[in-house]
Design a protein around this motif. Structure first.
Motif, PDB file in Angstrom:
ATOM      1  N   ASN A   1       0.835  -1.210   0.000  1.00  0.00           N
ATOM      2  CA  ASN A   1       0.000   0.000   0.000  1.00  0.00           C
ATOM      3  C   ASN A   1       0.869   1.260   0.000  1.00  0.00           C
ATOM      4  O   ASN A   1       0.608   2.207  -0.736  1.00  0.00           O
ATOM      5  CB  ASN A   1      -0.930   0.009   1.212  1.00  0.00           C
ATOM      6  N   VAL A   2       1.890   1.243   0.829  1.00  0.00           N
ATOM      7  CA  VAL A   2       2.785   2.400   0.892  1.00  0.00           C
ATOM      8  C   VAL A   2       3.543   2.545  -0.420  1.00  0.00           C
ATOM      9  O   VAL A   2       3.702   3.659  -0.941  1.00  0.00           O
ATOM     10  CB  VAL A   2       3.763   2.273   2.082  1.00  0.00           C
ATOM     11  N   SER A   3       3.992   1.464  -0.985  1.00  0.00           N
ATOM     12  CA  SER A   3       4.723   1.500  -2.249  1.00  0.00           C
ATOM     13  C   SER A   3       3.855   2.071  -3.375  1.00  0.00           C
ATOM     14  O   SER A   3       4.330   2.870  -4.195  1.00  0.00           O
ATOM     15  CB  SER A   3       5.217   0.102  -2.606  1.00  0.00           C
ATOM     16  N   ASN A   4       2.583   1.677  -3.404  1.00  0.00           N
ATOM     17  CA  ASN A   4       1.667   2.199  -4.432  1.00  0.00           C
ATOM     18  C   ASN A   4       1.468   3.710  -4.270  1.00  0.00           C
ATOM     19  O   ASN A   4       1.479   4.459  -5.263  1.00  0.00           O
ATOM     20  CB  ASN A   4       0.322   1.476  -4.370  1.00  0.00           C
ATOM     21  N   ALA A   5       1.277   4.151  -3.026  1.00  0.00           N
ATOM     22  CA  ALA A   5       1.103   5.589  -2.780  1.00  0.00           C
ATOM     23  C   ALA A   5       2.380   6.347  -3.144  1.00  0.00           C
ATOM     24  O   ALA A   5       2.326   7.409  -3.765  1.00  0.00           O
ATOM     25  CB  ALA A   5       0.739   5.823  -1.319  1.00  0.00           C
ATOM     26  N   ARG A   6       3.510   5.780  -2.788  1.00  0.00           N
ATOM     27  CA  ARG A   6       4.787   6.406  -3.096  1.00  0.00           C
ATOM     28  C   ARG A   6       4.991   6.535  -4.600  1.00  0.00           C
ATOM     29  O   ARG A   6       5.425   7.572  -5.089  1.00  0.00           O
ATOM     30  CB  ARG A   6       5.924   5.581  -2.476  1.00  0.00           C
ATOM     31  N   ASP A   7       4.667   5.475  -5.331  1.00  0.00           N
ATOM     32  CA  ASP A   7       4.814   5.504  -6.790  1.00  0.00           C
ATOM     33  C   ASP A   7       3.907   6.556  -7.419  1.00  0.00           C
ATOM     34  O   ASP A   7       4.291   7.229  -8.379  1.00  0.00           O
ATOM     35  CB  ASP A   7       4.527   4.126  -7.382  1.00  0.00           C
ATOM     36  N   SER A   8       2.708   6.701  -6.879  1.00  0.00           N
ATOM     37  CA  SER A   8       1.765   7.700  -7.395  1.00  0.00           C
ATOM     38  C   SER A   8       2.311   9.115  -7.196  1.00  0.00           C
ATOM     39  O   SER A   8       2.275   9.945  -8.107  1.00  0.00           O
ATOM     40  CB  SER A   8       0.418   7.547  -6.680  1.00  0.00           C
ATOM     41  N   VAL A   9       2.844   9.390  -6.009  1.00  0.00           N
ATOM     42  CA  VAL A   9       3.398  10.718  -5.733  1.00  0.00           C
ATOM     43  C   VAL A   9       4.679  10.936  -6.535  1.00  0.00           C
ATOM     44  O   VAL A   9       4.927  12.033  -7.036  1.00  0.00           O
ATOM     45  CB  VAL A   9       3.622  10.908  -4.217  1.00  0.00           C
ATOM     46  N   ALA A  10       5.478   9.904  -6.701  1.00  0.00           N
ATOM     47  CA  ALA A  10       6.696  10.024  -7.510  1.00  0.00           C
ATOM     48  C   ALA A  10       6.344  10.383  -8.954  1.00  0.00           C
ATOM     49  O   ALA A  10       7.061  11.159  -9.598  1.00  0.00           O
ATOM     50  CB  ALA A  10       7.500   8.735  -7.456  1.00  0.00           C
ATOM     51  N   ALA A  11       5.246   9.848  -9.451  1.00  0.00           N
ATOM     52  CA  ALA A  11       4.805  10.186 -10.809  1.00  0.00           C
ATOM     53  C   ALA A  11       4.408  11.664 -10.892  1.00  0.00           C
ATOM     54  O   ALA A  11       4.687  12.334 -11.897  1.00  0.00           O
ATOM     55  CB  ALA A  11       3.642   9.296 -11.220  1.00  0.00           C
ATOM     56  N   ARG A  12       3.775  12.183  -9.829  1.00  0.00           N
ATOM     57  CA  ARG A  12       3.415  13.613  -9.808  1.00  0.00           C
ATOM     58  C   ARG A  12       4.672  14.479  -9.837  1.00  0.00           C
ATOM     59  O   ARG A  12       4.739  15.470 -10.558  1.00  0.00           O
ATOM     60  CB  ARG A  12       2.616  13.947  -8.546  1.00  0.00           C
ATOM     61  N   VAL A  13       5.656  14.101  -9.032  1.00  0.00           N
ATOM     62  CA  VAL A  13       6.908  14.871  -8.991  1.00  0.00           C
ATOM     63  C   VAL A  13       7.602  14.817 -10.351  1.00  0.00           C
ATOM     64  O   VAL A  13       8.115  15.832 -10.834  1.00  0.00           O
ATOM     65  CB  VAL A  13       7.830  14.360  -7.857  1.00  0.00           C
ATOM     66  N   ALA A  14       7.594  13.663 -10.990  1.00  0.00           N
ATOM     67  CA  ALA A  14       8.218  13.535 -12.318  1.00  0.00           C
ATOM     68  C   ALA A  14       7.508  14.422 -13.338  1.00  0.00           C
ATOM     69  O   ALA A  14       8.157  15.069 -14.174  1.00  0.00           O
ATOM     70  CB  ALA A  14       8.206  12.077 -12.768  1.00  0.00           C
ATOM     71  N   GLN A  15       6.174  14.495 -13.253  1.00  0.00           N
ATOM     72  CA  GLN A  15       5.405  15.348 -14.159  1.00  0.00           C
ATOM     73  C   GLN A  15       5.761  16.820 -13.906  1.00  0.00           C
ATOM     74  O   GLN A  15       5.938  17.592 -14.846  1.00  0.00           O
ATOM     75  CB  GLN A  15       3.898  15.110 -13.979  1.00  0.00           C
ATOM     76  N   GLN A  16       5.863  17.190 -12.640  1.00  0.00           N
ATOM     77  CA  GLN A  16       6.226  18.565 -12.305  1.00  0.00           C
ATOM     78  C   GLN A  16       7.626  18.898 -12.802  1.00  0.00           C
ATOM     79  O   GLN A  16       7.863  19.989 -13.323  1.00  0.00           O
ATOM     80  CB  GLN A  16       6.124  18.781 -10.797  1.00  0.00           C
ATOM     81  N   ASP A  17       8.534  17.953 -12.655  1.00  0.00           N
ATOM     82  CA  ASP A  17       9.895  18.156 -13.163  1.00  0.00           C
ATOM     83  C   ASP A  17       9.885  18.387 -14.673  1.00  0.00           C
ATOM     84  O   ASP A  17      10.636  19.213 -15.195  1.00  0.00           O
ATOM     85  CB  ASP A  17      10.789  16.962 -12.827  1.00  0.00           C
ATOM     86  N   SER A  18       9.030  17.645 -15.365  1.00  0.00           N
ATOM     87  CA  SER A  18       8.915  17.797 -16.815  1.00  0.00           C
ATOM     88  C   SER A  18       8.421  19.195 -17.187  1.00  0.00           C
ATOM     89  O   SER A  18       8.945  19.828 -18.105  1.00  0.00           O
ATOM     90  CB  SER A  18       7.982  16.719 -17.366  1.00  0.00           C
ATOM     91  N   VAL A  19       7.412  19.667 -16.467  1.00  0.00           N
ATOM     92  CA  VAL A  19       6.881  21.012 -16.736  1.00  0.00           C
ATOM     93  C   VAL A  19       7.960  22.064 -16.481  1.00  0.00           C
ATOM     94  O   VAL A  19       8.154  22.978 -17.291  1.00  0.00           O
ATOM     95  CB  VAL A  19       5.628  21.280 -15.860  1.00  0.00           C
ATOM     96  N   LEU A  20       8.677  21.925 -15.372  1.00  0.00           N
ATOM     97  CA  LEU A  20       9.749  22.890 -15.069  1.00  0.00           C
ATOM     98  C   LEU A  20      10.842  22.856 -16.131  1.00  0.00           C
ATOM     99  O   LEU A  20      11.357  23.900 -16.535  1.00  0.00           O
ATOM    100  CB  LEU A  20      10.331  22.603 -13.693  1.00  0.00           C
ATOM    101  N   ALA A  21      11.189  21.671 -16.586  1.00  0.00           N
ATOM    102  CA  ALA A  21      12.230  21.551 -17.620  1.00  0.00           C
ATOM    103  C   ALA A  21      11.792  22.246 -18.910  1.00  0.00           C
ATOM    104  O   ALA A  21      12.593  22.914 -19.567  1.00  0.00           O
ATOM    105  CB  ALA A  21      12.547  20.091 -17.880  1.00  0.00           C
ATOM    106  N   GLN A  22      10.518  22.095 -19.268  1.00  0.00           N
ATOM    107  CA  GLN A  22      10.004  22.764 -20.479  1.00  0.00           C
ATOM    108  C   GLN A  22      10.054  24.275 -20.322  1.00  0.00           C
ATOM    109  O   GLN A  22      10.413  24.984 -21.266  1.00  0.00           O
ATOM    110  CB  GLN A  22       8.577  22.303 -20.771  1.00  0.00           C
ATOM    111  N   LEU A  23       9.668  24.757 -19.145  1.00  0.00           N
ATOM    112  CA  LEU A  23       9.651  26.202 -18.942  1.00  0.00           C
ATOM    113  C   LEU A  23      11.057  26.791 -18.909  1.00  0.00           C
ATOM    114  O   LEU A  23      11.277  27.906 -19.366  1.00  0.00           O
ATOM    115  CB  LEU A  23       8.921  26.544 -17.644  1.00  0.00           C
ATOM    116  N   LYS A  24      12.005  26.061 -18.371  1.00  0.00           N
ATOM    117  CA  LYS A  24      13.380  26.552 -18.300  1.00  0.00           C
ATOM    118  C   LYS A  24      14.126  26.383 -19.622  1.00  0.00           C
ATOM    119  O   LYS A  24      15.115  27.071 -19.853  1.00  0.00           O
ATOM    120  CB  LYS A  24      14.145  25.801 -17.201  1.00  0.00           C
ATOM    121  N   GLY A  25      13.665  25.425 -20.433  1.00  0.00           N
ATOM    122  CA  GLY A  25      14.359  25.127 -21.680  1.00  0.00           C
ATOM    123  C   GLY A  25      14.229  26.188 -22.666  1.00  0.00           C
ATOM    124  O   GLY A  25      14.981  26.803 -23.269  1.00  0.00           O
TER     125      GLY A  25
END
Length: 184
Positions: free
Chosen positions: A160-184
């Motif tokens: 259960n914790v691993s699933n929640a962690r993976d879900s939040v990690a996906a959100r952080v990865a998406q945010q990183d992608s948006v930041l990379a696009q804006l900085k690029g």
């Protein structure tokens, strides 16, 4: 030996001279010569500019309530997922404004007003991203704790914790992608 004592005496005289001169140097900074330097008071033009500006949004979001130490795993997990969801919502809400600000600054000279505004907007977005990353770090710690506990007492907690962690990690990865696009 005499030369050494003469040098020592000379160093002593210089250090005493320095001690005597130090108060004069310090007090010299308190001189009452205010006519040479401009006032640091707010000027009428600055006052008019700041009054014409819209009130800034809340600088920092309210801090999430602490998770009680005696909370169950399910309660801790739910609280961390809620924190991540709220931080992600703040991030998503900022993206359009930051995108407009960064777009206006494309091609602007480093240090110009529009460039500075874009840097501040990006910093606000990165701050919202860091709130999500903090929830992820807490979930990482919880995942380690549950995996260690699962060695002695296997159960669904680690999954259960691993699933929640993976879900939040996906959100952080998406945010990183948006930041990379804006900085690029």
């Amino acid at each position: 030996m005499a030369r050494l004592s003469n040098r020592f005496a000379a160093v002593q005289r210089l250090s005493l001279l320095g001690l005597a001169a130090a108060p004069a140097l310090v007090l010299g900074g308190c001189a009452n010569d205010r006519g040479r330097f401009p006032s640091l008071a707010i000027r009428p033009a600055e006052r008019a500019f700041y009054q014409a500006q819209p009130a800034p949004a809340a600088a920092t979001p309210a801090q999430p309530a602490p998770i009680p130490a005696d909370a169950t795993l399910t309660q801790r997990l739910a609280a961390l997922e809620t924190r991540a969801r709220e931080a992600d919502a703040r991030f998503v809400a900022l993206v359009p404004e930051v995108t407009r600000t960064v777009s206006r600054a494309r091609g602007a000279a480093t240090g110009s007003e529009t460039w500075n505004l874009a840097q501040v907007a990006l910093a606000r977005l990165e701050s919202a991203r860091s709130d999500t990353a903090i929830a992820l770090a807490d979930l990482d710690q919880l995942a380690v704790e549950t995996q260690i506990a699962a060695v002695d007492k296997p159960g669904p907690d680690a999954a259960n914790v691993s699933n929640a962690r993976d879900s939040v990690a996906a959100r952080v990865a998406q945010q990183d992608s948006v930041l990379a696009q804006l900085k690029g």
